[in-house]
Design a protein around this motif. Structure first.
Motif, short mmCIF file in Angstrom:
data_model
loop_
_atom_site.label_atom_id
_atom_site.label_comp_id
_atom_site.label_asym_id
_atom_site.label_seq_id
_atom_site.Cartn_x
_atom_site.Cartn_y
_atom_site.Cartn_z
N ASP A 67 0.86 -1.17 0.00
CA ASP A 67 0.00 0.00 0.00
C ASP A 67 0.90 1.23 0.00
O ASP A 67 1.62 1.47 0.97
CB ASP A 67 -0.90 0.00 1.25
CG ASP A 67 -1.96 1.08 1.20
OD1 ASP A 67 -1.74 2.10 0.51
OD2 ASP A 67 -3.01 0.90 1.84
N SER B 219 -4.03 9.66 -7.61
CA SER B 219 -2.91 9.23 -6.78
C SER B 219 -2.49 10.33 -5.80
O SER B 219 -2.28 10.07 -4.61
CB SER B 219 -1.72 8.84 -7.66
OG SER B 219 -2.06 7.78 -8.52
N PHE C 126 -0.69 5.35 -9.42
CA PHE C 126 -1.40 4.09 -9.60
C PHE C 126 -2.73 4.38 -10.27
O PHE C 126 -3.17 5.54 -10.35
CB PHE C 126 -1.58 3.38 -8.25
CG PHE C 126 -1.83 4.31 -7.09
CD1 PHE C 126 -3.12 4.72 -6.75
CD2 PHE C 126 -0.76 4.80 -6.33
CE1 PHE C 126 -3.34 5.58 -5.69
CE2 PHE C 126 -0.98 5.67 -5.27
CZ PHE C 126 -2.27 6.06 -4.95
N THR D 280 -8.12 2.84 -7.48
CA THR D 280 -7.48 1.76 -6.72
C THR D 280 -7.70 1.93 -5.22
O THR D 280 -7.41 2.98 -4.66
CB THR D 280 -5.96 1.72 -7.00
OG1 THR D 280 -5.73 1.59 -8.40
CG2 THR D 280 -5.31 0.54 -6.26
N ASP E 98 -7.52 -1.37 -3.31
CA ASP E 98 -6.91 -2.61 -2.82
C ASP E 98 -5.51 -2.73 -3.42
O ASP E 98 -5.36 -2.84 -4.64
CB ASP E 98 -7.78 -3.81 -3.24
CG ASP E 98 -7.23 -5.13 -2.70
OD1 ASP E 98 -6.17 -5.12 -2.03
OD2 ASP E 98 -7.86 -6.17 -2.97
N PHE E 99 -4.51 -2.72 -2.56
CA PHE E 99 -3.13 -2.77 -3.03
C PHE E 99 -2.46 -4.12 -2.73
O PHE E 99 -1.24 -4.22 -2.70
CB PHE E 99 -2.32 -1.64 -2.39
CG PHE E 99 -2.73 -0.27 -2.86
CD1 PHE E 99 -2.26 0.24 -4.06
CD2 PHE E 99 -3.61 0.50 -2.11
CE1 PHE E 99 -2.64 1.50 -4.50
CE2 PHE E 99 -4.00 1.76 -2.53
CZ PHE E 99 -3.50 2.27 -3.74
N PRO F 186 -0.54 -4.75 -6.25
CA PRO F 186 -0.49 -3.40 -6.81
C PRO F 186 -0.13 -3.37 -8.29
O PRO F 186 0.66 -4.18 -8.77
CB PRO F 186 0.58 -2.71 -5.97
CG PRO F 186 1.45 -3.82 -5.49
CD PRO F 186 0.54 -4.97 -5.26
#
Length: 518
Positions: free
Chosen positions: A67, A136, A190, A194, A196-197, A200
């Protein structure tokens, strides 16, 4: 050789003797030829390249995925720098545009326009767009991101996507140093949406493949815009202890050990199978005896000056760091962009130190200390001996290293304590550590400094801004609370055959590295 075969085809006693003689002559000739070619400098056949480079590193995050909101030092930083691209980075002594093609301010530096490099794709094949960058930066600017304080001046809710390759970033107050002191600190990108990492997706030189409680495996991004990495895969092995990481390297379990101790480096100095990788001052920790100028007796400038003059900095570096470092001059940022070149070497002056201590009536001090990084506690004990030469008895109050930072707010209540900072450009360090809300403002920088800092940060003209920061650094050198006695180099170890590993703010970059099999 043809004649030997011809003779051998006529199988008679005489010819068999001739064959034996001829074979012996050929053998001698071959030996002579091999020796000659070696002597003439012919190179042996190249060793094959590795399929996987195994890296040992510590990690404070204890996660199985990655994360970017909780990236810390060690393994998670290495993974982040390879899976994700950044908008801007600082590599060595140079700021570099990565995903950004340009980053430009408006007239008063309250709005910044970021134009992106075209043709860059995420690992899933989708293009990197301005909307992804906006998402991001907004994510990194909000809790639970541990970078939220870096983005405190960004008005994230009003970031505007102009088109697929352009975005506008508004600020809550003018920051002419936005590119260097915000984006270059941490600006990984990213895909939009997003949350859920665990697996990734980025656009960096390596793709995330798998992770368990110990090992993260990355594979080369063959479509990387910066060029396909030479090493097909990286395996980052989380090993907490510096000694254990070095042992794993020596045992052949890993190829590269991140962060070994000076003692370990010294022990392996004569080992031809291991290379010690020194990061230099640009990739180091700045080690300080921090004096809180809001608390007695350090609210007296004479005491702060006396403490700085009593220190034998070369001796501290030589003994506590075993020479793997350089003396400091009480200002963070040495050997990096923006460091005031006029700051001179701080020389010891025991006579002046004794005089100032006498005038201030100081005969005893207490220093809170722990080995928060290797060498800090030995340095504190050596400094006690040095202060004694200046007529002051120093009591070293030892604290367990694992609880040294347990009370972050309480750090500002200690008059005198050992402290370390990652060596970063002075403007960045000052903005992050000495501002009004900074947790680590352990030297008690106050309103006058905050005003000067804010005035410097709004100057759009680069020369004027550099001059303003030079003046702030000079004030820290003359009057500040840090006794930055040394810079502790990043020390790594690698087996022979691994080449081309670069460092960015003490984080290892393997995207241009090469490695042959041992």
């Amino acid at each position: 050789m043809t004649k030997v075969v011809g003779l051998a085809s006529r199988s008679t006693p005489r010819t068999r003797v001739l064959v034996a003689i001829a074979a012996a002559v050929v053998g001698l000739s071959a030996c002579s030829s091999t020796a000659t070619s070696t002597d003439s400098g012919a190179k042996p056949a190249a060793k094959p390249s590795v399929d996987v480079l195994r890296i040992a590193a510590a990690d404070a995050t204890n996660t199985t995925g990655l994360d970017p909101r909780s990236v810390s030092a060690g393994a998670s930083s290495i993974v982040a720098q390879h899976v994700f691209d950044s908008v801007v980075t600082l590599e060595g002594k140079e700021y570099k545009l990565k995903l950004a093609e340009s980053v430009e301010p408006n007239a008063d530096a309250t709005m910044w326009t970021v134009k992106l490099r075209k043709g860059v794709q995420f690992h899933d094949g989708k293009p990197v767009r301005a909307a992804d960058v906006a998402f991001s930066l907004t994510t990194l600017a909000a809790p639970p991101s541990n970078r939220a304080s870096v983005y405190a001046d960004v008005d994230a809710a009003k970031i505007k996507v102009v088109d697929d390759s352009t975005l506008e970033v508004p600020l809550k107050r003018a920051r002419a140093d936005f590119k260097e002191s915000v984006l270059a600190v941490f600006s990984v990108v990213f895909p939009e949406g997003t949350t859920d990492f665990a697996k990734p997706i980025g656009s960096g030189p390596y793709k995330f493949e798998t992770s368990d409680q110990r090992i993260v495996r990355l594979v080369a991004n063959e479509q990387y815009w910066g060029g396909k990495p030479a090493i097909p895969a990286l395996e980052i092995d989380r090993i907490a202890s510096p000694a254990a990481r070095l042992a794993a390297l020596k045992d052949g379990q890993v190829d590269y050990a991140v962060g070994i101790s000076a003692a370990g480096a010294q022990t392996e100095k004569g080992n031809t199978g291991i290379k010690i990788q020194r990061g230099g001052v640009a990739n180091s920790n700045a080690l300080s005896f921090a004096m809180n100028q809001n608390l007695a007796p350090f609210n007296d400038p004479k005491v702060r000056k006396a403490v700085r003059l009593a220190a034998d900095r070369p001796a501290l570096v030589a003994q506590a760091l075993m020479g793997y470092g350089a003396p400091g001059e009480d200002v963070v940022g040495k050997d990096l962009p923006g460091y005031n070149a006029k700051l001179t070497e701080r020389k010891r002056d025991l006579e002046e130190a004794r005089k100032l201590f006498r005038e201030a009536g100081v005969t005893e001090l207490t220093l809170r200390a722990a080995d928060v990084v290797p060498g800090m506690l030995p340095a504190a004990k050596l400094f006690a001996q040095q202060l004694e030469e200046a007529g002051v008895k120093l009591a070293v109050q030892e604290v367990p290293a694992d609880s040294y930072y347990s009370d972050l707010k309480g750090l500002a209540t200690h008059p005198f304590q050992v402290f370390y900072y990652v060596n970063r450009p002075a403007a960045l360090h000052l903005a992050a550590v000495t501002n009004e809300k900074a947790v680590f403002n352990v030297t008690g920088a106050g309103q006058a400094h905050w005003s000067r800092l804010a005035e410097a940060q709004v100057l759009v003209d680069p020369t004027a801004r550099a001059n303003a920061f030079d003046a702030i650094e000079q004030d820290f050198y003359d009057n500040g609370g840090d006794l930055v006695w040394g810079f502790q180099e990043q020390l790594d170890a690698t087996r022979a055959g691994v080449e081309g590993v670069r460092l960015s703010q003490s984080v290892q970059l393997f995207d241009q590295a090469k490695a042959t099999k041992g």
